[in-house]
Scaffold this motif. Sequence first.
Motif, PDB file in Angstrom:
ATOM      1  N   VAL A   1       0.854  -1.193   0.000  1.00  0.00           N
ATOM      2  CA  VAL A   1       0.000   0.000   0.000  1.00  0.00           C
ATOM      3  C   VAL A   1       0.886   1.237   0.000  1.00  0.00           C
ATOM      4  CG1 VAL A   1      -1.796   1.274   1.226  1.00  0.00           C
ATOM      5  CG2 VAL A   1      -1.825  -1.229   1.234  1.00  0.00           C
ATOM      6  N   VAL A   2       0.757   2.051  -1.048  1.00  0.00           N
ATOM      7  CA  VAL A   2       1.602   3.237  -1.178  1.00  0.00           C
ATOM      8  C   VAL A   2       0.841   4.526  -0.882  1.00  0.00           C
ATOM      9  CG1 VAL A   2       3.097   2.111  -2.854  1.00  0.00           C
ATOM     10  CG2 VAL A   2       1.153   3.463  -3.662  1.00  0.00           C
ATOM     11  N   HIS A   3      -0.476   4.435  -0.812  1.00  0.00           N
ATOM     12  CA  HIS A   3      -1.273   5.648  -0.648  1.00  0.00           C
ATOM     13  C   HIS A   3      -2.668   5.241  -0.190  1.00  0.00           C
ATOM     14  CE1 HIS A   3      -2.592   9.733  -1.298  1.00  0.00           C
ATOM     15  NE2 HIS A   3      -3.449   9.398  -2.236  1.00  0.00           N
ATOM     16  N   ARG A   4      -3.327   6.120   0.510  1.00  0.00           N
ATOM     17  CA  ARG A   4      -4.711   5.882   0.923  1.00  0.00           C
ATOM     18  C   ARG A   4      -5.462   7.205   0.933  1.00  0.00           C
ATOM     19  NH1 ARG A   4      -4.178   3.779   7.115  1.00  0.00           N
ATOM     20  NH2 ARG A   4      -2.588   2.417   6.193  1.00  0.00           N
ATOM     21  N   PHE A   5      -6.746   7.157   0.622  1.00  0.00           N
ATOM     22  CA  PHE A   5      -7.561   8.374   0.697  1.00  0.00           C
ATOM     23  C   PHE A   5      -9.002   8.005   0.985  1.00  0.00           C
ATOM     24  CE2 PHE A   5      -7.626   7.243  -3.821  1.00  0.00           C
ATOM     25  CZ  PHE A   5      -8.962   7.400  -4.181  1.00  0.00           C
ATOM     26  N   VAL A   6      -9.729   8.984   1.501  1.00  0.00           N
ATOM     27  CA  VAL A   6     -11.112   8.757   1.905  1.00  0.00           C
ATOM     28  C   VAL A   6     -11.963   9.942   1.496  1.00  0.00           C
ATOM     29  CG1 VAL A   6     -10.706   9.725   4.222  1.00  0.00           C
ATOM     30  CG2 VAL A   6     -12.634   8.170   3.856  1.00  0.00           C
ATOM     31  N   GLY A   7     -13.170   9.668   1.061  1.00  0.00           N
ATOM     32  CA  GLY A   7     -14.147  10.708   0.748  1.00  0.00           C
ATOM     33  C   GLY A   7     -15.448  10.419   1.466  1.00  0.00           C
ATOM     34  N   VAL A   8     -16.294  11.426   1.579  1.00  0.00           N
ATOM     35  CA  VAL A   8     -17.577  11.277   2.261  1.00  0.00           C
ATOM     36  C   VAL A   8     -18.709  11.513   1.273  1.00  0.00           C
ATOM     37  CG1 VAL A   8     -19.085  12.158   4.075  1.00  0.00           C
ATOM     38  CG2 VAL A   8     -16.644  11.927   4.501  1.00  0.00           C
ATOM     39  N   ARG A   9     -19.563  10.525   1.126  1.00  0.00           N
ATOM     40  CA  ARG A   9     -20.715  10.653   0.245  1.00  0.00           C
ATOM     41  C   ARG A   9     -21.882  11.238   1.036  1.00  0.00           C
ATOM     42  NH1 ARG A   9     -19.256   5.166  -0.385  1.00  0.00           N
ATOM     43  NH2 ARG A   9     -18.024   4.760  -2.256  1.00  0.00           N
TER      44      ARG A   9
END
Length: 507
Positions: A310-318
């Motif tokens: 895992v080189v990167h992670r991101f999160v969004g909110v719907r």
Amino acid sequence: MSDINTLFDLAIIGGGINGAGIARDAAGRGFSVAVIDAGDVGGATSSASTKLIHGGLRYLEYYAFGLVRKALAEREVLLDIAPHITWPQPFVLPHAPGMRPEWLLRLGTFLYDNLARREVVPGSAKIDLRSERAGRALASDYRSAMRYWDGWVDDARLVVENLKDARERGALVLPRTPVARAARVGDVWEITLADGRQIRALRLINAAGPWAEDVARRVMGLNDAPPLRLVQGSHIVTRRVHLGRDAFMLQQPDGRIIFIIPYERDYSLIGTTEGDVQRPEDAAVSDAEVDYLLAAANRYLARPLTPDDVVHRFVGVRPLILETGKGDKETTRDYRLVEHAGLDAMTVVGGKITTYRMLAEDVMARIAPKSKPWTGSAPLPGGAIERARGEHGQAAFKRWLETLQRREANFDPKLIKRLATTIGAPAEALLAGGLGRNLGGVFEAELDYFRSQEWAQSSADVLWRRTKLGLHLDAAAQAEVARWFGEEPVAATEIPTGHRFARPGAM
């Protein structure tokens, strides 16, 4: 372009994809428009999606035929008007024993093929994974699959493209400009900004995404704010799972599905999870979510992924419409337009990136029913390239890119392709003028373009939204970009490999 002292026909709080789409449509119909966002344009949900323009194959299980049909038709439109940042994307859906039967997968993909007209997206077909390149990535006990097609999009750039077009048509765009208060005074909305300035508009649209309910209640002072259900979706970026074009749609024992999508040439994008959050600011990719996504992928992969991949992670909110009694999978992804009676104001709730342009048309049909829709056939700025009569945007872009690479033979063809698939048509002028100093994989002329033409004000704006160069540049190059923006670069060992959901909202 309008200035802040204009009495605007329309003010929009929120510079995500919905606000950007409404601004473009309204400006093109002759409205004076102001767009206000507390953060970077497209800096939250609209840059943290799974990067798909799709009908939603899994929504057929919940009989959401109208939503799927609408989104499938729009998929073709976006592939045409934004060919530089979109392309048809094949998906492999393996048959997994004990899960949805093969006949159901075939029926679902058949319906998916035929719910709306297809021009550039191929139809589905059953494939033998033992003889297909895609099958090499999967464990040997997966033998058959359906291949179907959807579309891929650079979500953050889609926001920027819409806002650039709105600005070219006279709109005022104000990123990083929190709104303190919006009040109706006579027939005018007076919108007080956090820095004390004021914008006046005849009509107000609240398109603040996950913050829409809070903006309606706290900023606009309304009691009829639509209730939202905030669901965070986490993604991880890993080493490339396989070298083919195919993405994977993988069924899970809990009934969910995850996607593994080829991403940024060297990587795979895996997502998404779904979990309720109380506030957008609370969203973060947890280790448990990373473990879930890895386990979901490894259920199928021949070569398992590990946390080290895992080189990167991101999160969004719907910001989903609150539907009492419905779980994650059943809650609609469609949108709702809530008009605040007698106030010339509207709150936009829900929606998905695929249908943002149709949402904007629906808004304008209520505001200006006698005006004509126009955005479905007008290329976005980066996609405004010369086309032969009747030529689809995808074919025109491919031809234009090949011509540009031949003409600019002094530049690396891979660099030209990167610029073309980022900013599109303006890449011609950028190359002709010279790119300036190389900062380790990104050029000064690019940074100047993003700052002067696309509202970028920080290294993060460029490395993670205007481009995804944060995945490719080493720590020294990222530090150079930070210095170019006047930031104090962090030590090489502290360069972040991931980013959280960043609030762009309206407060």
